[in-house]
Design a protein around this motif. Structure first.
Motif, PDB file in Angstrom:
ATOM      1  N   ASP A   1       0.821  -1.195   0.035  1.00  0.00           N
ATOM      2  CA  ASP A   1       0.009  -0.118  -0.081  1.00  0.00           C
ATOM      3  C   ASP A   1       0.756   1.266   0.125  1.00  0.00           C
ATOM      4  OD1 ASP A   1      -1.730   2.053   0.320  1.00  0.00           O
ATOM      5  OD2 ASP A   1      -2.583   1.018   2.077  1.00  0.00           O
TER       6      ASP A   1
ATOM      7  N   GLN B   1      -1.309   9.046  -7.238  1.00  0.00           N
ATOM      8  CA  GLN B   1      -1.943   7.806  -7.334  1.00  0.00           C
ATOM      9  C   GLN B   1      -0.973   7.007  -7.610  1.00  0.00           C
ATOM     10  OE1 GLN B   1      -5.818   6.693  -8.374  1.00  0.00           O
ATOM     11  NE2 GLN B   1      -5.094   5.526  -9.899  1.00  0.00           N
TER      12      GLN B   1
ATOM     13  N   THR C   1      -0.472   4.343   0.049  1.00  0.00           N
ATOM     14  CA  THR C   1      -1.002   5.530   0.546  1.00  0.00           C
ATOM     15  C   THR C   1      -0.254   6.623   1.247  1.00  0.00           C
ATOM     16  OG1 THR C   1      -2.841   4.182   0.223  1.00  0.00           O
ATOM     17  CG2 THR C   1      -3.041   6.263   1.521  1.00  0.00           C
TER      18      THR C   1
ATOM     19  N   SER D   1      -0.036   2.937  -8.915  1.00  0.00           N
ATOM     20  CA  SER D   1      -0.665   2.124  -9.732  1.00  0.00           C
ATOM     21  C   SER D   1       0.263   0.972 -10.055  1.00  0.00           C
ATOM     22  CB  SER D   1      -1.467   2.473 -10.608  1.00  0.00           C
ATOM     23  OG  SER D   1      -0.939   3.066 -11.833  1.00  0.00           O
TER      24      SER D   1
ATOM     25  N   THR E   1      -3.543   6.034  -3.235  1.00  0.00           N
ATOM     26  CA  THR E   1      -3.839   7.200  -3.578  1.00  0.00           C
ATOM     27  C   THR E   1      -4.168   8.430  -2.328  1.00  0.00           C
ATOM     28  OG1 THR E   1      -5.387   6.255  -5.124  1.00  0.00           O
ATOM     29  CG2 THR E   1      -5.893   8.498  -4.831  1.00  0.00           C
TER      30      THR E   1
ATOM     31  N   LYS F   1      -4.088  15.413  -6.716  1.00  0.00           N
ATOM     32  CA  LYS F   1      -4.259  13.864  -6.626  1.00  0.00           C
ATOM     33  C   LYS F   1      -2.846  13.248  -6.695  1.00  0.00           C
ATOM     34  CE  LYS F   1      -7.031  10.054  -8.189  1.00  0.00           C
ATOM     35  NZ  LYS F   1      -8.102   9.542  -8.999  1.00  0.00           N
TER      36      LYS F   1
ATOM     37  N   ARG G   1      -3.912  -0.651 -11.557  1.00  0.00           N
ATOM     38  CA  ARG G   1      -4.670  -1.173 -10.490  1.00  0.00           C
ATOM     39  C   ARG G   1      -4.066  -0.234  -9.451  1.00  0.00           C
ATOM     40  NH1 ARG G   1      -3.678  -4.121  -6.018  1.00  0.00           N
ATOM     41  NH2 ARG G   1      -1.784  -4.982  -7.022  1.00  0.00           N
ATOM     42  N   PRO G   2      -5.002   0.781  -8.799  1.00  0.00           N
ATOM     43  CA  PRO G   2      -4.447   1.784  -7.682  1.00  0.00           C
ATOM     44  C   PRO G   2      -3.914   0.966  -6.465  1.00  0.00           C
ATOM     45  CG  PRO G   2      -6.377   2.294  -8.630  1.00  0.00           C
ATOM     46  CD  PRO G   2      -6.336   0.932  -9.058  1.00  0.00           C
TER      47      PRO G   2
END
Length: 71
Positions: free
Chosen positions: A29, A52, A31, A54, A62, A50, A58-59
């Motif tokens: 992850d 992000q 994030t 990926s 974010t 923003k 596929r994220p």
């Protein structure tokens, strides 16, 4: 597969000067890293809205600018 980072403005337009690609690492992850990068980019470019990460489209992490802070 590489990990791709995109930075976008509030109109979802890509800000290409800030994107990059990483080799996959230990993270599942991204994030927290996305939040740090968003805060850093916004210090120099208020358009950043923003961030992000990926993998294969596929994220995996974010962060979106909200009320003066990355969320």
């Amino acid at each position: 597969m590489p990990v791709v980072l995109e930075v976008r403005d509030s109109f979802n337009q890509l800000l290409p000067n800030y994107g990059f690609t990483l080799d996959p690492g230990e993270l599942d992850d991204y994030t927290d890293l996305a939040r740090i990068i968003l805060q850093t980019v916004r210090d120099g470019d208020w358009r950043a809205h923003k961030v992000q990460f990926s993998i294969g489209g596929r994220p995996v992490g974010t962060a979106t600018y909200q009320s003066g802070e990355a969320a």
